[in-house]
Design a protein around this motif. Sequence first.
Motif, PDB file in Angstrom:
ATOM      1  N   LYS A  18       0.815  -1.218   0.000  1.00  0.00           N
ATOM      2  CA  LYS A  18       0.000   0.000   0.000  1.00  0.00           C
ATOM      3  C   LYS A  18       0.850   1.270   0.000  1.00  0.00           C
ATOM      4  N   ARG A  19       2.056   1.185  -0.532  1.00  0.00           N
ATOM      5  CA  ARG A  19       2.948   2.345  -0.552  1.00  0.00           C
ATOM      6  C   ARG A  19       2.384   3.475  -1.396  1.00  0.00           C
ATOM      7  N   GLY A  20       1.924   3.150  -2.605  1.00  0.00           N
ATOM      8  CA  GLY A  20       1.371   4.180  -3.486  1.00  0.00           C
ATOM      9  C   GLY A  20       0.164   4.858  -2.866  1.00  0.00           C
ATOM     10  N   PHE A  21      -0.699   4.061  -2.237  1.00  0.00           N
ATOM     11  CA  PHE A  21      -1.886   4.615  -1.593  1.00  0.00           C
ATOM     12  C   PHE A  21      -1.502   5.538  -0.451  1.00  0.00           C
ATOM     13  N   ALA A  22      -0.514   5.122   0.364  1.00  0.00           N
ATOM     14  CA  ALA A  22      -0.099   5.917   1.522  1.00  0.00           C
ATOM     15  C   ALA A  22       0.503   7.252   1.088  1.00  0.00           C
ATOM     16  N   VAL A  23       1.372   7.219   0.072  1.00  0.00           N
ATOM     17  CA  VAL A  23       2.001   8.456  -0.412  1.00  0.00           C
ATOM     18  C   VAL A  23       0.958   9.393  -1.007  1.00  0.00           C
ATOM     19  N   SER A  24       0.082   8.848  -1.858  1.00  0.00           N
ATOM     20  CA  SER A  24      -0.934   9.692  -2.497  1.00  0.00           C
ATOM     21  C   SER A  24      -1.910  10.257  -1.474  1.00  0.00           C
ATOM     22  N   LEU A  25      -2.217   9.471  -0.441  1.00  0.00           N
ATOM     23  CA  LEU A  25      -3.119   9.954   0.605  1.00  0.00           C
ATOM     24  C   LEU A  25      -2.512  11.151   1.331  1.00  0.00           C
ATOM     25  N   ALA A  26      -1.215  11.078   1.636  1.00  0.00           N
ATOM     26  CA  ALA A  26      -0.559  12.193   2.314  1.00  0.00           C
ATOM     27  C   ALA A  26      -0.473  13.419   1.416  1.00  0.00           C
ATOM     28  N   LEU A  27      -0.087  13.214   0.152  1.00  0.00           N
ATOM     29  CA  LEU A  27       0.100  14.353  -0.753  1.00  0.00           C
ATOM     30  C   LEU A  27      -1.204  15.037  -1.122  1.00  0.00           C
ATOM     31  N   CYS A  28      -2.322  14.314  -1.051  1.00  0.00           N
ATOM     32  CA  CYS A  28      -3.593  14.949  -1.384  1.00  0.00           C
ATOM     33  C   CYS A  28      -4.006  15.950  -0.309  1.00  0.00           C
ATOM     34  N   GLY A  29      -3.213  16.023   0.763  1.00  0.00           N
ATOM     35  CA  GLY A  29      -3.479  17.039   1.768  1.00  0.00           C
ATOM     36  C   GLY A  29      -3.411  18.446   1.206  1.00  0.00           C
TER      37      GLY A  29
END
Length: 277
Positions: A152-163
């Motif tokens: 879930k690396r891609g999901f975790a990074v994208s979730l943070a950056l969508c901040g």
Amino acid sequence: MAEEQVANGAQDGAPKTGGKEKKGFFYGWWIVIGGFMIMATCYTAFVNCMSLFQAQIVGDLGMTIGEYNTGTSLASLISIVGTLIIGFLLDKINARAIAVGITALATVMLFGYSVASAPWHIYLLAALSGTIITAGARLFVSVIITNWFNLKRGFAVSLALCGSAFGGAILSPIVGTIIATSGWRFAFVVLAVICLVGSLPIAVIFFRSHPSDKGLQPYGAELTEDEIKAIESKGKKKVVQADPEVTVAIGWKVMKKSAAFWLLALGFMLVGAINAM
């Protein structure tokens, strides 16, 4: 027998897994939340909200629009240096210190904008924000989260950056209203307080560079064959057994001779310049 070996391993202080085997809330999600808050407050203040101040700053400081936008262009160009600096610091300093530094400096710079009285003040603050926030915050969040997640690396990074998008949607109308009712200087003070309150506590409490700092392994570092089959049976992409953490130190002597590195740097510069335009 196998159960005894597992128990013995736990007693020996072996790092805990970050995957499905560890029940409960995985600590790495706090890193994601912290990254989300930095992007939603510090990054948003300098990237999404800065254009809202243009008319008022230009009018009060006697600048032309072209002179004001010079500061924006300067921030984009200097962000190349910021990328190199953050990359260097990530190898030397722990994540908590960097997160606290980014949040604290963002707060100070926003207070600096609130008392700016000359065009050169705007240029100086734009250069600093381009180095520390525009380039630094985004790269920092991406790298640290990558350390914590294999699955879930891609999901975790994208979730943070969508901040940044979330922060822009929330803060832009608020800042616009404050500028109209209380002036642009007070609006900068409000943004500074939001950065301080919204990001600093979680940076101090939760940020760590690697899972091993908490006696953990990256999320999904130890997946059994049955777990892999279960994930695949749910229609997800095939998961490959994750390798252990590997730290590769390339060094500036090698990087500066790499055409790929300079092409990447040029790409960052052009993306920043086009975004600023």
